[in-house]
Design a protein around this motif. Sequence first.
Motif, mmCIF file in Angstrom:
data_model
loop_
_atom_site.group_PDB
_atom_site.id
_atom_site.type_symbol
_atom_site.label_atom_id
_atom_site.label_comp_id
_atom_site.label_asym_id
_atom_site.label_seq_id
_atom_site.Cartn_x
_atom_site.Cartn_y
_atom_site.Cartn_z
ATOM 1 N N VAL A 20 -5.285 34.030 23.186
ATOM 2 C CA VAL A 20 -6.412 34.525 23.960
ATOM 3 C C VAL A 20 -6.223 36.014 24.204
ATOM 4 N N ALA A 21 -7.334 36.770 24.169
ATOM 5 C CA ALA A 21 -7.263 38.229 24.276
ATOM 6 C C ALA A 21 -8.209 38.752 25.341
ATOM 7 N N CYS A 22 -8.049 40.017 25.647
ATOM 8 C CA CYS A 22 -8.946 40.690 26.593
ATOM 9 C C CYS A 22 -10.357 40.684 26.006
ATOM 10 N N THR A 23 -11.335 40.372 26.826
ATOM 11 C CA THR A 23 -12.706 40.232 26.351
ATOM 12 C C THR A 23 -13.472 41.546 26.343
ATOM 13 N N ILE A 24 -13.292 42.356 27.389
ATOM 14 C CA ILE A 24 -14.004 43.634 27.502
ATOM 15 C C ILE A 24 -12.995 44.732 27.817
ATOM 16 N N ILE A 25 -13.074 45.840 27.078
ATOM 17 C CA ILE A 25 -12.201 46.986 27.310
ATOM 18 C C ILE A 25 -13.071 48.231 27.454
ATOM 19 N N PRO A 26 -12.975 48.919 28.584
ATOM 20 C CA PRO A 26 -13.757 50.149 28.771
ATOM 21 C C PRO A 26 -13.247 51.287 27.881
ATOM 22 N N LYS A 27 -14.141 52.160 27.494
ATOM 23 C CA LYS A 27 -13.791 53.331 26.702
ATOM 24 C C LYS A 27 -12.728 54.133 27.456
ATOM 25 N N GLY A 28 -11.658 54.505 26.751
ATOM 26 C CA GLY A 28 -10.594 55.300 27.349
ATOM 27 C C GLY A 28 -9.486 54.499 27.999
ATOM 28 N N LYS A 29 -9.617 53.169 28.058
ATOM 29 C CA LYS A 29 -8.595 52.332 28.698
ATOM 30 C C LYS A 29 -7.752 51.618 27.654
ATOM 31 N N GLY A 30 -6.449 51.619 27.851
ATOM 32 C CA GLY A 30 -5.541 50.943 26.940
ATOM 33 C C GLY A 30 -5.518 51.604 25.574
ATOM 34 N N VAL A 31 -4.817 50.998 24.646
ATOM 35 C CA VAL A 31 -4.701 51.552 23.294
ATOM 36 C C VAL A 31 -6.058 51.502 22.584
ATOM 37 N N CYS A 32 -6.751 50.374 22.686
ATOM 38 C CA CYS A 32 -8.053 50.249 22.014
ATOM 39 C C CYS A 32 -9.078 51.220 22.581
ATOM 40 N N GLY A 33 -9.182 51.267 23.896
ATOM 41 C CA GLY A 33 -10.143 52.173 24.525
ATOM 42 C C GLY A 33 -9.843 53.632 24.239
ATOM 43 N N THR A 34 -8.556 53.969 24.118
ATOM 44 C CA THR A 34 -8.159 55.340 23.792
ATOM 45 C C THR A 34 -8.514 55.673 22.351
ATOM 46 N N SER A 35 -8.282 54.733 21.439
ATOM 47 C CA SER A 35 -8.649 54.932 20.035
ATOM 48 C C SER A 35 -10.160 55.131 19.913
ATOM 49 N N PHE A 36 -10.917 54.339 20.649
ATOM 50 C CA PHE A 36 -12.374 54.445 20.678
ATOM 51 C C PHE A 36 -12.793 55.825 21.186
ATOM 52 N N GLU A 37 -12.211 56.260 22.280
ATOM 53 C CA GLU A 37 -12.561 57.544 22.885
ATOM 54 C C GLU A 37 -12.180 58.733 21.996
ATOM 55 N N LYS A 38 -10.984 58.673 21.408
ATOM 56 C CA LYS A 38 -10.488 59.796 20.599
ATOM 57 C C LYS A 38 -10.962 59.743 19.142
ATOM 58 N N LYS A 39 -11.541 58.599 18.753
ATOM 59 C CA LYS A 39 -12.016 58.400 17.376
ATOM 60 C C LYS A 39 -10.885 58.594 16.366
ATOM 61 N N GLU A 40 -9.730 57.973 16.657
ATOM 62 C CA GLU A 40 -8.586 58.115 15.763
ATOM 63 C C GLU A 40 -7.702 56.873 15.799
ATOM 64 N N THR A 41 -6.952 56.711 14.720
ATOM 65 C CA THR A 41 -5.976 55.633 14.641
ATOM 66 C C THR A 41 -4.821 55.949 15.581
ATOM 67 N N ILE A 42 -4.372 54.942 16.295
ATOM 68 C CA ILE A 42 -3.239 55.104 17.199
ATOM 69 C C ILE A 42 -2.174 54.069 16.848
ATOM 70 N N VAL A 43 -0.958 54.561 16.639
ATOM 71 C CA VAL A 43 0.202 53.707 16.396
ATOM 72 C C VAL A 43 1.096 53.801 17.627
ATOM 73 N N VAL A 44 1.413 52.665 18.211
ATOM 74 C CA VAL A 44 2.248 52.624 19.408
ATOM 75 C C VAL A 44 3.523 51.840 19.096
ATOM 76 N N PRO A 45 4.659 52.538 18.967
ATOM 77 C CA PRO A 45 5.924 51.868 18.653
ATOM 78 C C PRO A 45 6.407 50.922 19.754
ATOM 79 N N ASN A 46 6.094 51.259 21.027
ATOM 80 C CA ASN A 46 6.513 50.455 22.162
ATOM 81 C C ASN A 46 5.376 50.470 23.182
#
Length: 144
Positions: A57-83
């Motif tokens: 089960v996963a998060c259903t809604i993520i606001p723009k700029g929040k978390g890794v996904c929201g940050t990728s959405f906001e910055k319009k770029e791929t994000i790799v997080v090692p930890n």
Amino acid sequence: MKLLLEQIKSIIDPSLPLVSNLSNASAVLKDMENINWVGFYLVNKDKLYLGPFQGDVACTIIPKGKGVCGTSFEKKETIVVPNVNEFKGHIACSSLSKSEIVVPIFKNSEVVALIDVDAPIYERFNNEDKAFLNEVAEILSPLF
């Protein structure tokens, strides 16, 4: 990864609904090594909504700029997080995830969706994964 890329190319059918194509793409991507979650988040205004995925089960809604996904959405770029524990504002949908990669899918220079992949080990994702998933995003882009 070449085999996975060929599988994705072979299953994509623009005549089918988006959800069908993304569901099959997530089923293929689940065969990446050492991952515990893979799926899509779809853009609707300034929020990301959970799309087809493979995993717990996963998060259903993520606001723009929040978390890794929201940050990728906001910055319009791929994000790799090692930890993920070291990513400020990380949203812990699963305590099993240790590293993450998020790749935007673009349509007319705007982010329309994201590919999100989590791994149960630290430092799982590298430049090869980044190139592979960016190619997957390009293949899927015309569906939107």
